[in-house]
Design a protein around this motif. Structure first.
Motif, short mmCIF file in Angstrom:
data_model
loop_
_atom_site.label_atom_id
_atom_site.label_comp_id
_atom_site.label_asym_id
_atom_site.label_seq_id
_atom_site.Cartn_x
_atom_site.Cartn_y
_atom_site.Cartn_z
N MET A 5 -30.97 46.12 121.19
CA MET A 5 -29.73 46.85 120.89
C MET A 5 -29.73 47.35 119.45
SD MET A 5 -28.18 46.88 123.78
CE MET A 5 -26.90 47.92 123.13
N ILE A 6 -30.45 46.64 118.56
CA ILE A 6 -30.54 47.11 117.17
C ILE A 6 -31.35 48.40 117.14
CG2 ILE A 6 -31.41 46.54 114.86
CD1 ILE A 6 -30.82 43.58 115.49
N MET A 7 -32.47 48.39 117.85
CA MET A 7 -33.28 49.61 117.96
C MET A 7 -32.46 50.75 118.55
SD MET A 7 -34.83 51.42 120.63
CE MET A 7 -35.08 50.32 122.00
N ARG A 8 -31.72 50.44 119.62
CA ARG A 8 -30.98 51.52 120.32
C ARG A 8 -29.85 52.05 119.45
NH1 ARG A 8 -29.44 55.43 121.90
NH2 ARG A 8 -28.88 56.14 123.97
N GLY A 9 -29.21 51.14 118.69
CA GLY A 9 -28.12 51.57 117.81
C GLY A 9 -28.60 52.54 116.74
#
Ligand code: DHB
Ligand code: FE
Length: 297
Positions: A246-250
């Protein structure tokens, strides 16, 4: 200006690293997995990031119950592979990027109220080195600088998926405001469904993993609302690692282009998942597509 050129989600199963280190990638058990990873390798060779931010978790290697930072950024000049019991992996040390790492820390703490821990000396375990091996193979030197972003997904209370998504958005603001002309990629590692211990050891939930792969592309904001209880139930105790994706996607735009997707079972006792994503409409470095103070994503 710095430019985010893409984001990758990948499991970091240690036996994948061992298969590479012991030249087993063409054996029948491993061949299908490495074939599915090949487009990622091609993409990495094509886009050639100057720096990769690797979001990973430490598995009681550098950190432990004596010290458990929730989010920690490696700001040192070099990160050596940790000895996880069989000697350090035969991979090159990672050269860091202290200037960029300090910019990230400053921007996160001062502009976005993410009070991350700064780590000047750290070794890195399979959570970070396996994704680098998947991306770049077995070079003498890694072809990019590496900034480790270590997340506590092991010791209660872990950060929420939503907090991770917001951290990714803040990281994007930090990348976009860095004046050096560098190409940056971000890897979110860990997952997919797996449980290494207890009665449910060996759990793999392919329908749930594939739903996650669908939704992280198409509806990340809803996916960020996923509770830890759901992840533990559906993906297993170690499956919670996937919040790091989710950090990557954010960090990416709301709309993304899926360059590559691959899912394979099993890799040891684990499901292996891979996503390579780019912003749907690449933002020119230094430009704000929304035209306002906030980048809309
Ligand atoms: C294993 C360990 C991991 O850290 C992981 O993410 C997946 C699998 C393992 O020991 O098999
Ligand atoms: Fe792990």
């Amino acid at each position: 200006m710095a430019k985010l050129i893409g984001g990758v989600g990948t499991s970091h199963v240690p036996s994948i690293g061992a298969a590479i280190d012991h030249n087993k990638t063409q054996e029948p058990y491993w061949k299908p997995l490495f074939e599915g990873v090949e487009p990622f390798r091609k993409w990495a060779a094509e886009v050639r990031p100057d720096v990769v931010i690797v979001v990973y978790n430490d598995h009681a290697s550098r950190f432990g119950l004596d010290l458990t930072p929730t989010f920690a950024i490696g700001a040192g000049a070099v990160f050596n592979p940790h000895d996880e019991g069989y000697g350090p992996r035969p991979v090159p040390p990672c050269n860091g990027d202290p200037d960029f790492a300090w910019h990230l820390v400053e921007s996160l703490v001062l502009n976005d109220e993410f009070d991350v821990t700064t780590v000047n000396e750290m070794t890195v375990d399979h959570g970070l080195t396996v994704p680098l091996s998947l991306a770049f193979g077995q070079p003498e030197h890694w072809p990019c600088r590496v900034i480790p972003l270590c997340v506590n997904v092991i010791q209660y209370p872990q950060p929420t998926a939503s907090r991770c998504y917001k951290l990714g958005q803040a990281i994007r603001r930090a990348i976009d405001s860095y004046p050096a002309d560098i190409k940056v990629a971000i890897f979110g590692t860990g997952g997919m469904s797996h449980q290494l211990q207890g009665e449910r050891a060996g759990l793999i939930n392919s329908p749930y993993d594939n739903k996650w792969l669908d939704e992280i592309v198409s509806s990340p904001e809803q996916l960020a609302q996923t509770s830890h209880l759901e992840l533990l139930t559906e993906a297993g105790s170690e499956g919670l690692e996937v919040i790091m994706w989710m950090i990557m996607r954010g960090a990416l735009a709301k709309e993304v282009r899926q360059v590559h997707r691959f899912y394979h079972v099993p890799a040891s006792n684990t499901a292996y998942g891979l996503l390579v994503l780019e912003d749907a409409a690449p933002i020119q470095a230094g430009q704000n597509p929304a035209g306002g103070a906030e980048v809309q994503r």
